[in-house]
Motif scaffolding. Structure first.
Motif, short mmCIF file in Angstrom:
data_model
loop_
_atom_site.label_atom_id
_atom_site.label_comp_id
_atom_site.label_asym_id
_atom_site.label_seq_id
_atom_site.Cartn_x
_atom_site.Cartn_y
_atom_site.Cartn_z
N CYS A 114 0.90 -1.26 -0.01
CA CYS A 114 0.08 0.16 0.00
C CYS A 114 0.67 1.14 0.07
O CYS A 114 1.75 1.42 0.78
CB CYS A 114 -0.83 0.10 1.39
SG CYS A 114 -1.88 1.44 1.46
N GLU A 115 0.41 2.24 -0.97
CA GLU A 115 1.24 3.29 -0.99
C GLU A 115 1.21 4.49 0.28
O GLU A 115 1.93 5.06 0.78
CB GLU A 115 0.95 4.25 -2.13
CG GLU A 115 1.35 3.85 -3.47
CD GLU A 115 1.16 4.93 -4.44
OE1 GLU A 115 0.14 5.98 -4.04
OE2 GLU A 115 1.87 4.94 -5.45
N ASN B 278 -1.82 -6.63 -6.96
CA ASN B 278 -2.32 -5.43 -7.06
C ASN B 278 -3.78 -5.09 -7.18
O ASN B 278 -4.37 -5.02 -8.11
CB ASN B 278 -1.71 -4.79 -8.43
CG ASN B 278 -1.70 -3.27 -8.42
OD1 ASN B 278 -2.10 -2.67 -7.39
ND2 ASN B 278 -1.59 -2.64 -9.62
N ASP B 279 -4.41 -5.34 -5.81
CA ASP B 279 -6.02 -5.36 -5.97
C ASP B 279 -6.52 -4.55 -4.78
O ASP B 279 -6.67 -4.95 -3.48
CB ASP B 279 -6.39 -6.89 -5.54
CG ASP B 279 -7.80 -6.92 -5.67
OD1 ASP B 279 -8.63 -6.10 -6.15
OD2 ASP B 279 -8.38 -7.94 -5.05
N PRO B 280 -6.33 -3.46 -4.94
CA PRO B 280 -6.55 -2.14 -4.02
C PRO B 280 -8.15 -2.30 -3.71
O PRO B 280 -8.88 -2.90 -4.53
CB PRO B 280 -6.30 -0.73 -4.29
CG PRO B 280 -6.24 -1.11 -5.63
CD PRO B 280 -5.76 -2.40 -6.08
N PRO B 281 -8.84 -1.90 -2.58
CA PRO B 281 -8.31 -1.01 -1.68
C PRO B 281 -7.27 -1.74 -0.67
O PRO B 281 -7.75 -3.05 -0.47
CB PRO B 281 -9.28 -0.22 -1.04
CG PRO B 281 -10.39 -1.24 -0.96
CD PRO B 281 -10.30 -1.87 -2.50
N GLU C 210 1.87 0.09 -4.51
CA GLU C 210 2.98 0.43 -5.44
C GLU C 210 3.82 -0.93 -5.39
O GLU C 210 3.62 -1.72 -4.50
CB GLU C 210 3.72 1.43 -4.90
CG GLU C 210 4.24 1.17 -3.45
CD GLU C 210 5.13 2.49 -2.96
OE1 GLU C 210 5.34 3.47 -3.65
OE2 GLU C 210 5.29 2.28 -1.66
N LYS C 211 4.78 -1.20 -6.42
CA LYS C 211 5.61 -2.60 -6.30
C LYS C 211 6.30 -2.41 -5.04
O LYS C 211 7.01 -1.34 -4.69
CB LYS C 211 6.30 -2.55 -7.57
CG LYS C 211 5.60 -2.76 -8.78
CD LYS C 211 6.55 -2.97 -10.10
CE LYS C 211 5.65 -3.37 -11.13
NZ LYS C 211 6.50 -3.51 -12.40
#
Length: 333
Positions: free
Chosen positions: A5-6, A15-18, A28-29
């Motif tokens: 999480c950023e 990569n499956d926000p939230p 972010e990676k």
């Protein structure tokens, strides 16, 4: 490739926000800069802008000074600061040990977030700078259950109990002094509050009595009376206590309580009418009313013509061949 999480830095497999930790909507990676042994690793911490306390999560306010602003910073951790999980497990994984600086009183041991002139506890002027290790539990956000102390639970229970008693009192379910809106019941009263032995409805007698009173007041040009439901209940309470005391000899009339109840309804002049007449074969509601008025000389009393009186409450009760009546006439407004 893992993602993080950023906002709070929590790692995620996809990569499956939230973020399932803080709800932020962008990842972010999770690239970790690491060289050979002894090089520094990078991690994210949240630093209090007031006291400098580092937190592993963005969980304001600060767990040390209660400041509401935490600043996101990159922090480097050397391999010397990495250790296995507590308990000497066999997982081989390593986590960063989080430390902070506190100032400890050399006399009483009180810890201070800042180097103050004297100890806040004992007044000692010698404070020693100390590195303190902080566990994850100290930075976790407390749950609502953690905030419910025994004292809080006891106070909440007392408030709920008082509220319940007040509601039942206003509803008339129970009799609560200065709160209850109900009139006490009188138990085991001889006779009937509904009808005579010959079947005359006492409600009809009470209505005819009020009508007779208002006809005479109209003739005297002093205004008619409105029947008060609660004043009827006060008359019932007084009348039933009287019948029970006179016929069964059990108990007595609580005149003090009667006065309290009447004073709750009446703001001005008050007049109580008490009467008792025999019930005979062939009587009707109207004939019983005539007996009650004549035998009591109701219309001859000077109070009857008082123009301030505007409300009447009446109760009749049949017992042992007698009709008992109590009426309250008063200025209720």
């Amino acid at each position: 490739m893992e993602w993080r999480c950023e906002w709070c830095g929590k790692p995620h497999e996809e990569n499956d926000p939230p973020c399932d930790n803080c709800g932020h909507g962008k990842f972010e990676k999770a690239v970790v800069r690491q060289g050979s042994a002894g090089d520094a690793n990078s991690t994210v911490v949240w630093v209090c802008t007031d006291c400098g306390r580092e937190h592993t999560k963005h969980s304001p306010p600060c767990s040390r000074c209660n400041n509401g602003t935490l600043e996101r910073q990159e922090k480097t951790i050397s391999d010397e600061d990495l250790t296995k999980y507590p308990g000497e497990g066999s997982s081989g994984e390593r986590v960063a040990r989080e430390t902070t600086t506190v100032w400890t009183c050399t006399q009483c041991g009180r810890e201070h977030a800042r180097h103050t002139a004297t100890c806040n506890n004992c007044g000692n002027a010698d404070l020693e700078e100390t590195e303190k290790r902080i566990s994850e539990s100290e930075t976790a956000i407390p749950s609502y259950l953690d905030l419910v102390t025994p004292q809080y639970a006891l106070a909440l229970g007392a408030v709920l109990l008082i509220a319940a008693v007040a509601i039942l009192g206003f509803a008339g379910v129970i009799d609560v002094p200065f709160i209850s809106n109900g009139i006490p019941d009188v138990e085991n009263v001889p006779g009937s509050a509904e009808e005579t032995e010959s079947g005359i409805e006492l409600a009809e007698v009470e209505t005819a009595y009020v009508d007779a009173v208002n006809e005479q007041r109209e003739a005297e040009n002093v205004g008619t009376l409105s029947r008060g439901d609660r004043l009827d209940e006060v008359a019932r309470f007084n009348n039933q206590q009287r019948v029970k005391a006179e016929i069964s000899g059990d108990g007595q009339v609580d005149e003090e309580r009667v006065r309290e109840l009447v004073n709750e309804e009446c703001q001005g002049p008050t007049w109580r009418v008490r009467n008792q007449v025999p019930i005979q074969q062939g009587d009707t509601a109207d004939s019983l009313v005539n007996k009650l008025i004549v035998s009591n000389e109701l219309f001859d009393d000077p109070t009857f013509e008082n123009e301030e009186i505007d409300t009447i409450g009446v109760d009749t009760h049949a017992a042992d061949g007698q009709l008992y009546l109590i009426a309250f006439l008063c200025a209720a407004s």
